[in-house]
Design an enzyme around this catalytic site. Structure first.
Site, PDB file in Angstrom:
ATOM      1  N   CYS A  79     -10.825  23.467  19.148  1.00  0.00           N
ATOM      2  CA  CYS A  79     -10.373  23.730  17.783  1.00  0.00           C
ATOM      3  C   CYS A  79     -10.161  22.389  17.095  1.00  0.00           C
ATOM      4  CB  CYS A  79      -9.087  24.543  17.787  1.00  0.00           C
ATOM      5  SG  CYS A  79      -7.687  23.734  18.593  1.00  0.00           S
ATOM      6  N   HIS A 118      -3.799  15.482  25.831  1.00  0.00           N
ATOM      7  CA  HIS A 118      -4.866  15.566  24.827  1.00  0.00           C
ATOM      8  C   HIS A 118      -4.960  14.246  24.056  1.00  0.00           C
ATOM      9  CE1 HIS A 118      -7.278  16.852  21.517  1.00  0.00           C
ATOM     10  NE2 HIS A 118      -6.402  17.579  20.858  1.00  0.00           N
ATOM     11  N   CYS A 140      -9.698  16.645  16.440  1.00  0.00           N
ATOM     12  CA  CYS A 140      -9.646  16.820  17.899  1.00  0.00           C
ATOM     13  C   CYS A 140     -11.010  16.899  18.578  1.00  0.00           C
ATOM     14  CB  CYS A 140      -8.834  18.055  18.252  1.00  0.00           C
ATOM     15  SG  CYS A 140      -7.105  17.940  17.752  1.00  0.00           S
TER      16      CYS A 140
END
Length: 401
Positions: A387, A357, A91
């Site tokens: 994260c 996202h 991510c």
């Protein structure tokens, strides 16, 4: 050490990451191509001066494989002399791409680099690249594997966050994102995506649900309870035996949305900016990456922020604005809890719960959101963090120029 400056930032709108999403018809290379072209056209620099295009891609297979930035650069008119490289740190890949671009400039090895990211999640689904951690029984057993959502639920249990806490945070994200869009806060960086005929396909984030209420969220089924019952709760409890059971608190309304999108930043030296007649918008002050325990996996952003602050010789009181990727509500709540932050300075324009996202691009998007908010408000410093799957986290500090 040479200082690295941000000269421009652009992003696509985020389209629903499903077959009925507006960007589903657009290939990932076309998303990235339109971002690279926008950077070139807006700043009117000689593209041959760009020494590298670095792109974060979390599922670097199929349409997103084969060093996509190299060929997107050619399609965007950068010529044959500009190389490209893609990277994957789950991510935080987009933010790492910017940090690596800055590192090349800081080291004196480059004068002008593009950090970018892309993810067409409707066309290349999350997890398409496989990997031993998740699919090899020996590896997953030795390291410990559970789906991210189970880790997020576990984190909520470990740090005292209820489903109601997470739902309230999600509603706040939706409301702040809607207000920011209505006030035009994202217009400066937005690149409306067009099809091959030049017709606009999407010019706004289409994942937002500003009409959401606490009552509506309260009726949603927890998304990861079935995974837990399948055996992953047991894995989590083996690692954290002081937790009596995993209470599943996350669902589609308080976790990040699956979307398509791309973003990019132009990074360079002050001297290169002067040569090109470009005004720097911000300086990249420091960045840091950390590793953390891989079953809960999502609790590292606070530590990555602390590491970046220490490297910069700063404390939390030196930061005016904070951006934490809203992968799950508990991630953001823990970030604020760990660093003792006031929510009025955190994700002030909403986040991934509301807007989505797009894995490889999100890190750039949240850093860009922070940059634009610094410019809008006249504030000075911001820190962005994400994260990362497998137990990692990344943070970056910028200072407005």
């Amino acid at each position: 050490m040479t200082e690295a400056y941000i000269y421009d930032y652009v992003k696509t709108p985020r389209g629903r990451g499903k077959a009925n999403g507006s960007l589903h018809e657009v290939t990932p290379i076309d998303l990235l191509t339109q971002i690279l072209k926008a950077l070139k056209d807006r700043s009117e620099f000689d593209p041959a001066l760009v020494e590298e295009i670095i792109t974060g891609v979390v599922a670097p297979v199929a349409e997103q494989g084969s060093v996509i930035p190299r060929f997107a650069g050619i399609q965007a008119g950068y010529g044959h002399s500009v190389p490209g490289v893609q990277l994957n740190r789950f991510c935080s890949s987009g933010l790492v791409a910017v940090n690596y671009a800055a590192a090349r400039v800081m080291s004196g090895m480059s004068d002008l680099v593009i950090g970018s990211g892309v993810e067409a999640m409707s066309r290349v689904p999350m997890g398409s690249d496989g990997g031993a951690w998740a699919v090899d029984p020996q590896t997953s057993s030795e390291i410990g594997f559970a789906p991210q959502g189970v880790g997020a639920d576990l984190m909520g249990n470990l740090y005292g966050f209820s489903r109601e806490d997470c739902d309230a945070f999600a509603i706040q994200s939706q409301q702040r994102a809607k207000a920011a869009w209505d006030k035009g806060y994202f217009e400066k960086s937005l690149v409306a995506i067009k099809d091959k005929l030049g017709m606009t396909v999407l010019d706004h984030d289409e994942h937002m649900r500003p009409e959401a209420t606490l009552e509506a969220l309260g009726g949603l089924k927890p998304s990861f309870a079935d995974y837990g019952a399948f055996g992953f709760d047991s894995i989590a409890l083996q690692r954290y035996p002081h937790i009596e059971k995993v209470t599943h608190i996350h669902h589609a309304g308080n976790a990040s949305g699956i979307v398509d999108g791309s973003a990019g930043m132009l990074i360079g030296t002050r001297e290169m900016g002067e040569t090109l007649g470009l005004k720097p918008r911000a300086k990249i002050v420091a960045f840091a990456d950390i590793g953390s325990e891989p079953v809960v996996m999502l609790d590292g952003p606070g530590r990555s922020a602390q590491k970046a602050l220490k490297r910069a010789g700063m404390t939390t009181s030196d930061i005016d604005l904070w951006e934490i990727n809203e992968a799950f509500a508990a991630v953001s709540l823990r970030f604020m809890q760990e660093l003792d932050l006031d929510s009025s300075n955190v994700n002030v324009n909403g986040g991934a719960i509301a807007m989505g996202h797009p894995l490889g691009a999100t890190g750039i998007m949240i850093l860009g959101t922070a940059l634009e908010e610094l410019e809008r408000t006249g504030k000075s410093t911001a820190l962005a963090s994400l994260c990362v799957g497998g137990g990692m986290a990344t943070a970056t500090i910028i200072e407005r120029v």
